[in-house]
Scaffold this motif. Structure first.
Motif, PDB file in Angstrom:
ATOM      1  N   TYR A   1      -1.302   6.191 -20.688  1.00  0.00           N
ATOM      2  CA  TYR A   1      -0.399   5.238 -20.032  1.00  0.00           C
ATOM      3  C   TYR A   1       0.916   5.113 -20.799  1.00  0.00           C
ATOM      4  O   TYR A   1       1.998   5.213 -20.225  1.00  0.00           O
ATOM      5  CB  TYR A   1      -1.093   3.879 -19.911  1.00  0.00           C
ATOM      6  CG  TYR A   1      -0.197   2.766 -19.437  1.00  0.00           C
ATOM      7  CD1 TYR A   1       0.136   2.648 -18.088  1.00  0.00           C
ATOM      8  CD2 TYR A   1       0.318   1.834 -20.330  1.00  0.00           C
ATOM      9  CE1 TYR A   1       0.960   1.624 -17.648  1.00  0.00           C
ATOM     10  CE2 TYR A   1       1.144   0.806 -19.889  1.00  0.00           C
ATOM     11  CZ  TYR A   1       1.460   0.707 -18.549  1.00  0.00           C
ATOM     12  OH  TYR A   1       2.279  -0.302 -18.119  1.00  0.00           O
TER      13      TYR A   1
ATOM     14  N   THR B   1     -12.746  -2.261 -20.228  1.00  0.00           N
ATOM     15  CA  THR B   1     -12.554  -3.455 -19.395  1.00  0.00           C
ATOM     16  C   THR B   1     -11.379  -4.287 -19.880  1.00  0.00           C
ATOM     17  O   THR B   1     -10.536  -4.726 -19.082  1.00  0.00           O
ATOM     18  CB  THR B   1     -13.837  -4.304 -19.356  1.00  0.00           C
ATOM     19  OG1 THR B   1     -14.858  -3.521 -18.742  1.00  0.00           O
ATOM     20  CG2 THR B   1     -13.635  -5.586 -18.572  1.00  0.00           C
TER      21      THR B   1
ATOM     22  N   GLU C   1     -11.308   0.008  -9.895  1.00  0.00           N
ATOM     23  CA  GLU C   1     -11.692  -0.727  -8.687  1.00  0.00           C
ATOM     24  C   GLU C   1     -12.420   0.134  -7.664  1.00  0.00           C
ATOM     25  O   GLU C   1     -12.962  -0.400  -6.694  1.00  0.00           O
ATOM     26  CB  GLU C   1     -10.453  -1.359  -8.064  1.00  0.00           C
ATOM     27  CG  GLU C   1      -9.863  -2.451  -8.939  1.00  0.00           C
ATOM     28  CD  GLU C   1      -8.570  -3.043  -8.406  1.00  0.00           C
ATOM     29  OE1 GLU C   1      -7.975  -2.449  -7.466  1.00  0.00           O
ATOM     30  OE2 GLU C   1      -8.142  -4.083  -8.939  1.00  0.00           O
TER      31      GLU C   1
ATOM     32  N   ILE D   1      -6.047   1.346 -12.691  1.00  0.00           N
ATOM     33  CA  ILE D   1      -6.527   0.193 -11.922  1.00  0.00           C
ATOM     34  C   ILE D   1      -7.311   0.679 -10.696  1.00  0.00           C
ATOM     35  O   ILE D   1      -8.401   0.177 -10.409  1.00  0.00           O
ATOM     36  CB  ILE D   1      -5.356  -0.729 -11.526  1.00  0.00           C
ATOM     37  CG1 ILE D   1      -4.774  -1.377 -12.789  1.00  0.00           C
ATOM     38  CG2 ILE D   1      -5.804  -1.785 -10.520  1.00  0.00           C
ATOM     39  CD1 ILE D   1      -3.455  -2.107 -12.580  1.00  0.00           C
TER      40      ILE D   1
ATOM     41  N   LEU E   1      -3.795  -4.205 -18.131  1.00  0.00           N
ATOM     42  CA  LEU E   1      -2.952  -3.491 -17.169  1.00  0.00           C
ATOM     43  C   LEU E   1      -2.716  -4.342 -15.913  1.00  0.00           C
ATOM     44  O   LEU E   1      -1.594  -4.411 -15.415  1.00  0.00           O
ATOM     45  CB  LEU E   1      -3.592  -2.165 -16.752  1.00  0.00           C
ATOM     46  CG  LEU E   1      -3.426  -0.980 -17.673  1.00  0.00           C
ATOM     47  CD1 LEU E   1      -4.235   0.209 -17.155  1.00  0.00           C
ATOM     48  CD2 LEU E   1      -1.974  -0.593 -17.827  1.00  0.00           C
ATOM     49  N   LYS E   2      -3.779  -4.956 -15.410  1.00  0.00           N
ATOM     50  CA  LYS E   2      -3.647  -5.780 -14.205  1.00  0.00           C
ATOM     51  C   LYS E   2      -2.717  -6.966 -14.453  1.00  0.00           C
ATOM     52  O   LYS E   2      -1.889  -7.286 -13.606  1.00  0.00           O
ATOM     53  CB  LYS E   2      -5.017  -6.279 -13.739  1.00  0.00           C
ATOM     54  CG  LYS E   2      -5.874  -5.205 -13.129  1.00  0.00           C
ATOM     55  CD  LYS E   2      -7.225  -5.770 -12.742  1.00  0.00           C
ATOM     56  CE  LYS E   2      -8.118  -4.726 -12.129  1.00  0.00           C
ATOM     57  NZ  LYS E   2      -9.450  -5.267 -11.786  1.00  0.00           N
TER      58      LYS E   2
ATOM     59  N   ILE F   1      -8.115  -2.521 -18.948  1.00  0.00           N
ATOM     60  CA  ILE F   1      -7.839  -2.607 -17.505  1.00  0.00           C
ATOM     61  C   ILE F   1      -7.344  -4.016 -17.158  1.00  0.00           C
ATOM     62  O   ILE F   1      -6.395  -4.170 -16.374  1.00  0.00           O
ATOM     63  CB  ILE F   1      -9.093  -2.233 -16.674  1.00  0.00           C
ATOM     64  CG1 ILE F   1      -9.507  -0.769 -16.932  1.00  0.00           C
ATOM     65  CG2 ILE F   1      -8.874  -2.502 -15.199  1.00  0.00           C
ATOM     66  CD1 ILE F   1      -8.514   0.283 -16.506  1.00  0.00           C
ATOM     67  N   THR F   2      -7.959  -5.040 -17.754  1.00  0.00           N
ATOM     68  CA  THR F   2      -7.506  -6.420 -17.532  1.00  0.00           C
ATOM     69  C   THR F   2      -6.057  -6.572 -17.971  1.00  0.00           C
ATOM     70  O   THR F   2      -5.245  -7.179 -17.260  1.00  0.00           O
ATOM     71  CB  THR F   2      -8.419  -7.410 -18.288  1.00  0.00           C
ATOM     72  OG1 THR F   2      -9.754  -7.238 -17.812  1.00  0.00           O
ATOM     73  CG2 THR F   2      -7.975  -8.848 -18.075  1.00  0.00           C
TER      74      THR F   2
ATOM     75  N   GLY G   1      -0.226   3.152 -14.694  1.00  0.00           N
ATOM     76  CA  GLY G   1      -1.197   2.067 -14.722  1.00  0.00           C
ATOM     77  C   GLY G   1      -1.947   1.924 -13.411  1.00  0.00           C
ATOM     78  O   GLY G   1      -3.142   1.612 -13.398  1.00  0.00           O
ATOM     79  N   GLU G   2      -1.261   2.182 -12.303  1.00  0.00           N
ATOM     80  CA  GLU G   2      -1.906   2.061 -10.985  1.00  0.00           C
ATOM     81  C   GLU G   2      -3.103   3.008 -10.859  1.00  0.00           C
ATOM     82  O   GLU G   2      -4.076   2.680 -10.188  1.00  0.00           O
ATOM     83  CB  GLU G   2      -0.907   2.364  -9.858  1.00  0.00           C
ATOM     84  CG  GLU G   2       0.231   1.381  -9.753  1.00  0.00           C
ATOM     85  CD  GLU G   2       1.385   1.685 -10.727  1.00  0.00           C
ATOM     86  OE1 GLU G   2       1.487   2.811 -11.261  1.00  0.00           O
ATOM     87  OE2 GLU G   2       2.176   0.768 -10.979  1.00  0.00           O
TER      88      GLU G   2
ATOM     89  N   ASP H   1       0.782  -5.689 -14.671  1.00  0.00           N
ATOM     90  CA  ASP H   1       1.248  -5.329 -13.335  1.00  0.00           C
ATOM     91  C   ASP H   1       1.652  -6.579 -12.548  1.00  0.00           C
ATOM     92  O   ASP H   1       2.693  -6.613 -11.915  1.00  0.00           O
ATOM     93  CB  ASP H   1       0.154  -4.555 -12.590  1.00  0.00           C
ATOM     94  CG  ASP H   1       0.637  -3.967 -11.281  1.00  0.00           C
ATOM     95  OD1 ASP H   1       1.771  -3.446 -11.248  1.00  0.00           O
ATOM     96  OD2 ASP H   1      -0.120  -4.010 -10.294  1.00  0.00           O
TER      97      ASP H   1
END
Length: 162
Positions: A109, A141, A124, A120, A147-148, A144-145, A116-117, A151
């Motif tokens: 990344y 995890t 998901e 994610i 990144l979200k 990813i959290t 990042g998308e 975002d």
């Protein structure tokens, strides 16, 4: 097993290991783009438990992978997971990250190799199941959290600019 494996077709149409143009994904032989093949070569060459920054040497060459489709970006993540499985999903000895997987995802990344998308979407996606996905999902995890959240922060800043 849904792991990505390099294959070649024999004269009778069967697949065997070795061809650099196709891969078996979820039991189907698929053709990989030249960028994805280069990505796999770099991961295979540099992927070891002792080297957290696997793709550091070839980052500039791999930046263009972010221009490929989301489906191919998800395959790139699957390639990374295959390599992590080969080295048994290790802890990060450098202590910069808890797991090597976190460091690799962060590097991909941070160096603009994968957006990042893509991470994610991978996290998901409940339809794609293959060996190692759940192990790595648990390990990353927290990443990813982040990144979200990053975002959603970007989206709210964009709205404030309007």
């Amino acid at each position: 097993c849904g792991l990505l494996a390099l294959t070649t077709k024999t004269s009778n149409g069967d697949a065997k290991d070795g061809d650099k143009g196709t891969a078996v994904v979820d039991g189907k032989v698929e053709t990989l783009s030249p960028l994805l093949l280069k990505f796999k070569e770099v991961i295979d060459k540099n992927g070891s438990k002792d080297a957290l920054d696997w793709t550091m040497e070839d980052s500039e060459e791999l930046e263009a992978i972010s221009d490929i489709t989301l489906k191919e970006q998800l395959k790139a993540i699957q390639i990374v997971i295959e390599k992590l499985a080969q080295i048994n999903f290790p802890l990060d000895d450098s202590k910069k990250f808890k797991y090597v997987s976190e460091g690799v995802f962060h590097h991909l990344y941070d160096k603009d190799i994968l957006p990042g998308e893509a991470f994610i979407a991978w996290a998901e996606d409940t339809t794609a199941e293959y060996d190692g996905k759940m192990n790595v999902l648990i390990q990353v995890t927290r990443y990813i959290t982040w990144l979200k959240e990053n975002d959603s922060d970007s989206e709210s800043e964009d709205e404030d600019d309007d």
